[in-house]
Motif scaffolding. Structure first.
Motif, short mmCIF file in Angstrom:
data_model
loop_
_atom_site.label_atom_id
_atom_site.label_comp_id
_atom_site.label_asym_id
_atom_site.label_seq_id
_atom_site.Cartn_x
_atom_site.Cartn_y
_atom_site.Cartn_z
N ALA A 133 17.45 23.74 51.36
CA ALA A 133 17.32 23.92 49.94
C ALA A 133 16.29 25.02 49.09
O ALA A 133 15.28 24.80 49.80
N SER A 134 16.98 25.67 48.04
CA SER A 134 16.06 26.73 47.69
C SER A 134 14.96 25.98 46.68
O SER A 134 15.13 24.89 45.99
N VAL A 135 13.57 26.66 46.90
CA VAL A 135 12.58 25.93 46.00
C VAL A 135 12.25 27.15 44.93
O VAL A 135 12.44 28.30 44.94
N LYS A 136 11.81 26.67 43.79
CA LYS A 136 11.14 27.55 42.91
C LYS A 136 9.67 27.57 42.92
O LYS A 136 9.01 26.46 42.93
N ILE A 137 8.99 28.70 42.62
CA ILE A 137 7.69 29.02 43.07
C ILE A 137 7.33 29.87 41.55
O ILE A 137 7.38 31.06 41.74
N PRO A 138 7.00 29.21 40.46
CA PRO A 138 6.78 29.95 39.09
C PRO A 138 5.55 30.79 39.15
O PRO A 138 4.42 30.53 39.86
N GLY A 139 5.51 31.99 39.18
CA GLY A 139 4.60 33.01 38.86
C GLY A 139 4.31 33.75 40.27
O GLY A 139 3.56 34.54 40.49
N VAL A 140 5.23 33.58 41.38
CA VAL A 140 5.17 34.34 42.55
C VAL A 140 6.42 35.27 42.72
O VAL A 140 7.52 34.83 42.58
N LEU A 171 8.45 37.64 44.97
CA LEU A 171 8.96 37.64 46.53
C LEU A 171 8.68 39.19 47.12
O LEU A 171 9.76 40.00 47.26
N ASN A 172 7.43 39.44 47.42
CA ASN A 172 7.14 40.81 47.95
C ASN A 172 6.34 40.67 49.19
O ASN A 172 5.48 39.60 49.44
N VAL A 173 6.60 41.54 50.17
CA VAL A 173 5.78 41.57 51.43
C VAL A 173 4.46 41.75 50.91
O VAL A 173 3.91 42.48 50.21
N GLY A 174 3.78 40.63 51.55
CA GLY A 174 2.07 40.73 51.48
C GLY A 174 1.82 39.56 50.58
O GLY A 174 0.77 39.28 50.37
N THR A 175 2.63 39.08 49.51
CA THR A 175 2.21 38.05 48.64
C THR A 175 2.10 36.82 49.36
O THR A 175 2.92 36.39 50.33
N ALA A 176 1.06 35.81 49.28
CA ALA A 176 0.69 34.69 49.77
C ALA A 176 1.55 33.62 49.04
O ALA A 176 1.38 33.30 47.72
N LEU A 177 2.04 32.76 49.54
CA LEU A 177 2.88 31.41 49.19
C LEU A 177 1.52 30.49 48.97
O LEU A 177 0.78 30.17 49.80
N PRO A 178 1.70 29.55 48.03
CA PRO A 178 0.68 28.62 47.67
C PRO A 178 1.05 27.42 48.88
O PRO A 178 1.77 27.25 49.57
N ASP A 179 -0.21 26.77 49.04
CA ASP A 179 -0.28 25.89 50.01
C ASP A 179 0.67 24.70 50.01
O ASP A 179 1.22 23.95 50.79
N THR A 180 1.21 24.60 48.63
CA THR A 180 2.17 23.47 48.17
C THR A 180 3.73 23.82 48.92
O THR A 180 4.54 22.59 48.89
N VAL A 181 3.64 24.70 49.26
CA VAL A 181 5.05 25.28 49.68
C VAL A 181 5.30 25.05 51.21
O VAL A 181 4.27 25.46 52.08
N GLU A 182 6.40 23.97 51.69
CA GLU A 182 6.69 23.69 53.04
C GLU A 182 7.21 24.78 53.70
O GLU A 182 8.19 25.21 53.27
N LEU A 183 6.52 25.35 54.89
CA LEU A 183 7.03 26.23 55.66
C LEU A 183 7.75 25.69 57.11
O LEU A 183 7.46 24.85 57.32
#
Length: 99
Positions: free
Chosen positions: A46-53, A55-67
């Motif tokens: 399922a797609s998730v929304k991450i406000p304010g992020v 999607l560029n190479v090098g951008t760090a995802l928050p710890d709240t996002v499950e990988l």
């Protein structure tokens, strides 16, 4: 003579900095890319929304996002805004965005 040594030292520092940046680049082999593409098709998320992020190479995802794991590949993936994103789990930085 002193001016020449200063120029050589400055050039060496500049090249060292370029080498450090290049060492941080992540290279995904064609084999890894194929494994990721095939696995993602078979294991849709399922797609998730991450406000304010962005999607560029090098951008760090928050710890709240499950990988999510991809077998036989050290990277993880997640679907953000309907786009699959490959992430380095150590840094949580995006290394590739699939369209």
């Amino acid at each position: 003579m002193r001016m020449h040594l200063t120029s050589v030292a400055a050039a060496a520092l500049l090249l060292a900095g370029v080498g450090a940046v290049a060492a941080q680049d992540v290279i995904i082999t064609p084999e890894q890319d194929t494994v990721v593409r095939e696995y993602v098709k078979k294991q849709p998320l399922a797609s998730v929304k991450i406000p304010g992020v962005e999607l560029n190479v090098g951008t760090a995802l928050p710890d709240t996002v499950e990988l999510h794991e991809v077998p036989n590949v050290k990277y993880r993936y997640v679907v953000v805004d309907n786009r699959t994103v490959l992430v380095d789990p150590g840094t949580r930085k995006i290394i590739k965005v699939y369209d």
